[in-house]
Design a protein around this motif. Structure first.
Motif, PDB file in Angstrom:
ATOM      1  N   LEU A   7      59.995 -30.061 -51.685  1.00 44.21           N
ATOM      2  CA  LEU A   7      59.633 -28.949 -52.567  1.00 44.21           C
ATOM      3  C   LEU A   7      58.336 -28.292 -52.109  1.00 44.21           C
ATOM      4  O   LEU A   7      58.213 -27.064 -52.117  1.00 44.21           O
ATOM      5  CB  LEU A   7      59.492 -29.448 -54.012  1.00 44.21           C
ATOM      6  N   PHE A   8      57.368 -29.100 -51.711  1.00 42.92           N
ATOM      7  CA  PHE A   8      56.118 -28.535 -51.205  1.00 42.92           C
ATOM      8  C   PHE A   8      56.359 -27.741 -49.916  1.00 42.92           C
ATOM      9  O   PHE A   8      55.763 -26.673 -49.710  1.00 42.92           O
ATOM     10  CB  PHE A   8      55.090 -29.642 -50.951  1.00 42.92           C
ATOM     11  N   ALA A   9      57.221 -28.262 -49.054  1.00 42.95           N
ATOM     12  CA  ALA A   9      57.544 -27.549 -47.815  1.00 42.95           C
ATOM     13  C   ALA A   9      58.218 -26.213 -48.121  1.00 42.95           C
ATOM     14  O   ALA A   9      57.910 -25.187 -47.494  1.00 42.95           O
ATOM     15  CB  ALA A   9      58.442 -28.414 -46.932  1.00 42.95           C
ATOM     16  N   LEU A  10      59.129 -26.209 -49.091  1.00 47.23           N
ATOM     17  CA  LEU A  10      59.802 -24.970 -49.489  1.00 47.23           C
ATOM     18  C   LEU A  10      58.812 -23.981 -50.095  1.00 47.23           C
ATOM     19  O   LEU A  10      58.917 -22.764 -49.870  1.00 47.23           O
ATOM     20  CB  LEU A  10      60.925 -25.279 -50.487  1.00 47.23           C
ATOM     21  N   LEU A  11      57.852 -24.488 -50.865  1.00 42.77           N
ATOM     22  CA  LEU A  11      56.845 -23.619 -51.469  1.00 42.77           C
ATOM     23  C   LEU A  11      56.049 -22.889 -50.387  1.00 42.77           C
ATOM     24  O   LEU A  11      55.853 -21.665 -50.451  1.00 42.77           O
ATOM     25  CB  LEU A  11      55.908 -24.453 -52.347  1.00 42.77           C
ATOM     26  N   ILE A  12      55.590 -23.637 -49.390  1.00 39.97           N
ATOM     27  CA  ILE A  12      54.812 -23.025 -48.310  1.00 39.97           C
ATOM     28  C   ILE A  12      55.681 -22.058 -47.508  1.00 39.97           C
ATOM     29  O   ILE A  12      55.221 -20.992 -47.074  1.00 39.97           O
ATOM     30  CB  ILE A  12      54.214 -24.123 -47.410  1.00 39.97           C
ATOM     31  N   TRP A  13      56.957 -22.403 -47.343  1.00 36.35           N
ATOM     32  CA  TRP A  13      57.872 -21.509 -46.636  1.00 36.35           C
ATOM     33  C   TRP A  13      58.016 -20.179 -47.373  1.00 36.35           C
ATOM     34  O   TRP A  13      58.003 -19.104 -46.763  1.00 36.35           O
ATOM     35  CB  TRP A  13      59.238 -22.174 -46.471  1.00 36.35           C
ATOM     36  N   ARG A  14      58.127 -20.216 -48.704  1.00 35.92           N
ATOM     37  CA  ARG A  14      58.245 -18.978 -49.478  1.00 35.92           C
ATOM     38  C   ARG A  14      56.977 -18.131 -49.363  1.00 35.92           C
ATOM     39  O   ARG A  14      57.034 -16.899 -49.328  1.00 35.92           O
ATOM     40  CB  ARG A  14      58.542 -19.275 -50.950  1.00 35.92           C
ATOM     41  N   ILE A  15      55.824 -18.796 -49.301  1.00 33.89           N
ATOM     42  CA  ILE A  15      54.568 -18.077 -49.106  1.00 33.89           C
ATOM     43  C   ILE A  15      54.579 -17.363 -47.758  1.00 33.89           C
ATOM     44  O   ILE A  15      54.179 -16.201 -47.639  1.00 33.89           O
ATOM     45  CB  ILE A  15      53.369 -19.041 -49.202  1.00 33.89           C
ATOM     46  N   VAL A  16      55.048 -18.067 -46.744  1.00 35.56           N
ATOM     47  CA  VAL A  16      55.127 -17.486 -45.401  1.00 35.56           C
ATOM     48  C   VAL A  16      56.100 -16.307 -45.379  1.00 35.56           C
ATOM     49  O   VAL A  16      55.842 -15.282 -44.726  1.00 35.56           O
ATOM     50  CB  VAL A  16      55.548 -18.556 -44.376  1.00 35.56           C
ATOM     51  N   VAL A  17      57.210 -16.421 -46.099  1.00 31.73           N
ATOM     52  CA  VAL A  17      58.193 -15.336 -46.150  1.00 31.73           C
ATOM     53  C   VAL A  17      57.564 -14.069 -46.719  1.00 31.73           C
ATOM     54  O   VAL A  17      57.750 -12.961 -46.186  1.00 31.73           O
ATOM     55  CB  VAL A  17      59.416 -15.763 -46.990  1.00 31.73           C
ATOM     56  N   ILE A  18      56.808 -14.216 -47.814  1.00 30.62           N
ATOM     57  CA  ILE A  18      56.140 -13.053 -48.409  1.00 30.62           C
ATOM     58  C   ILE A  18      55.169 -12.430 -47.411  1.00 30.62           C
ATOM     59  O   ILE A  18      55.086 -11.210 -47.274  1.00 30.62           O
ATOM     60  CB  ILE A  18      55.409 -13.460 -49.698  1.00 30.62           C
ATOM     61  N   ALA A  19      54.435 -13.293 -46.709  1.00 25.91           N
ATOM     62  CA  ALA A  19      53.469 -12.800 -45.725  1.00 25.91           C
ATOM     63  C   ALA A  19      54.169 -12.026 -44.609  1.00 25.91           C
ATOM     64  O   ALA A  19      53.699 -10.968 -44.175  1.00 25.91           O
ATOM     65  CB  ALA A  19      52.679 -13.973 -45.148  1.00 25.91           C
ATOM     66  N   LEU A  20      55.280 -12.544 -44.126  1.00 28.10           N
ATOM     67  CA  LEU A  20      56.005 -11.893 -43.039  1.00 28.10           C
ATOM     68  C   LEU A  20      56.579 -10.548 -43.459  1.00 28.10           C
ATOM     69  O   LEU A  20      56.651  -9.609 -42.663  1.00 28.10           O
ATOM     70  CB  LEU A  20      57.125 -12.805 -42.530  1.00 28.10           C
ATOM     71  N   ARG A  21      56.997 -10.446 -44.715  1.00 34.49           N
ATOM     72  CA  ARG A  21      57.595  -9.212 -45.202  1.00 34.49           C
ATOM     73  C   ARG A  21      56.564  -8.138 -45.541  1.00 34.49           C
ATOM     74  O   ARG A  21      56.880  -6.948 -45.553  1.00 34.49           O
ATOM     75  CB  ARG A  21      58.444  -9.503 -46.435  1.00 34.49           C
ATOM     76  N   SER A  22      55.339  -8.568 -45.843  1.00 33.43           N
ATOM     77  CA  SER A  22      54.303  -7.606 -46.222  1.00 33.43           C
ATOM     78  C   SER A  22      53.785  -6.864 -44.993  1.00 33.43           C
ATOM     79  O   SER A  22      53.675  -7.421 -43.903  1.00 33.43           O
ATOM     80  CB  SER A  22      53.152  -8.337 -46.914  1.00 33.43           C
TER      81      SER A  22
END
Length: 365
Positions: A280-295
């Motif tokens: 779950l922690f790994a998925l959380l950080i992955w979602r943060i990275v996804v937002i960063a990549l899309r911005s």
């Protein structure tokens, strides 16, 4: 600030998987705190529920204000942070020899936790505007971040000051600083270890020594690590079951609701449960990275980098500490350890990051 016509439209634009992960981790945390303090009443659970409510409100407020507005305020906020840390050092009441806490109506608040969020905002704004990309840039950032980091170290709070360093390095990495400078910093850090050892307090040295060999002081500084390792190992594959852990129930495991919350969880839910939480922690950080990549905003990318480093180091240190793989620093396991300051700071940071989703034109997966 939110520019959509309604909150419904705004909420439909943000990352719902990220919110689901946060809620799941928080609920697991409340359950584990209840188990860790079983037989001592529900005061800790009640306070953590209040902390969760405050954190949710803070997340919504920051979502409403928006990350762009907070970038504009970041330098003022950083100045306020430095002032608060100075006042805390000079006038704050010492708790266990440290000047870390401000007490308001029975609740303890730790300014250095909010400082992690402020540091992410300040570095993201500064690095996005900085035109140089070499040694000059590195020195400027180190001076800027070093002011707050040194003040936190003087509290003394070695663990949080290390987090400040991790946030700074993460932001520098995302800003595109040449890799040779990171190699140089690593080499200088290794060379400075003997000097740093001289400035550590006796209890900090003892923590490091007992990390290397817990049996050096099995009834003193090494006791916590030994008992936590027993708790984690005794959970086996499937765990002993909820409320069935013996290390915390028989009070062998110290600080089970804060520093060693992962030991309690691992004993009751075993290897598979622990793996699920780490996933779950790994998925959380992955979602943060996804937002960063899309911005498309460089500031958002650097901010997300600092936040990722912040959360990843907390998880790595807290879990490693419970398993005897890292020195004891007292860093909280995000969303799961008892305490409001860390929870509020992280939720505030996530609220700002989620506000960046409103500027992303397409839905992402």
């Amino acid at each position: 600030m939110i520019k959509r016509n309604s909150w419904v439209e705004a909420l439909s634009a943000i990352d719902m998987p990220l919110l689901a992960i946060v809620i799941t981790l928080y609920v697991l945390g409340v359950m584990t705190i209840y188990s860790a303090t079983f037989g001592q009443g529900i005061a800790y659970v009640e306070r953590q529920l209040i902390n969760g409510l405050v954190a949710a409100v803070v997340m919504l407020v920051f979502l409403y204000l928006g990350i762009k507005r907070m970038f504009d305020w970041s330098y003022v906020l950083y100045g306020g942070l430095v002032l608060a840390l100075i006042v805390l050092l000079l006038l704050g009441n010492a708790t266990r020899g440290s000047h870390r806490w401000i007490y308001i109506s029975g609740f303890a608040f730790q300014p250095s936790e909010i400082g992690k969020l402020v540091l992410c905002l300040t570095l993201a704004r500064f690095l996005a505007l900085e035109e140089t990309n070499g040694l000059r840039k590195l020195l400027k950032v180190m001076c800027l971040a070093g002011v707050s980091g040194v003040l936190v170290l003087l509290e003394p709070d070695l663990g949080t000051s290390i987090v400040y360093g991790v946030v700074t390095i993460s932001c520098l990495w995302l800003s595109g600083l040449p890799k040779r400078y990171f190699v140089a910093m690593f080499a200088l850090g290794l060379a400075a270890l003997p000097v740093m050892w001289m400035f550590l307090k006796d209890y900090q040295r003892l923590r490091i020594l007992t990390f290397l060999n817990p049996n050096l002081d099995p009834l003193g500084a090494g006791y916590n690590v030994i008992q936590s390792r027993i708790a984690v190992g005794s959970g086996g594959i499937f765990g002993k079951g909820f409320l069935q852990g013996t290390q915390s129930k028989l009070q062998f495991l110290p600080e089970p609701h804060t520093d060693f919350i992962f030991g309690v969880f691992a004993e009751e839910f075993g290897f598979l449960g622990s793996l699920a939480v780490l996933s779950l922690f790994a998925l959380l950080i992955w979602r943060i990275v996804v937002i960063a990549l899309r911005s498309k905003d460089v500031r958002v990318k650097v901010f997300a980098g600092g936040l990722s480093g912040w959360l990843a180091f907390h998880v790595f240190e807290s879990v490693g500490m419970s398993m005897g793989l890292m020195p004891v620093t007292g860093l909280a396991l995000p969303f799961m350890s008892y305490g409001g300051s860390s929870l509020i700071a992280i939720c505030g940071a996530l609220g700002l990051l989620l506000s960046a989703c409103l500027d992303i034109p397409a839905r992402y997966e």
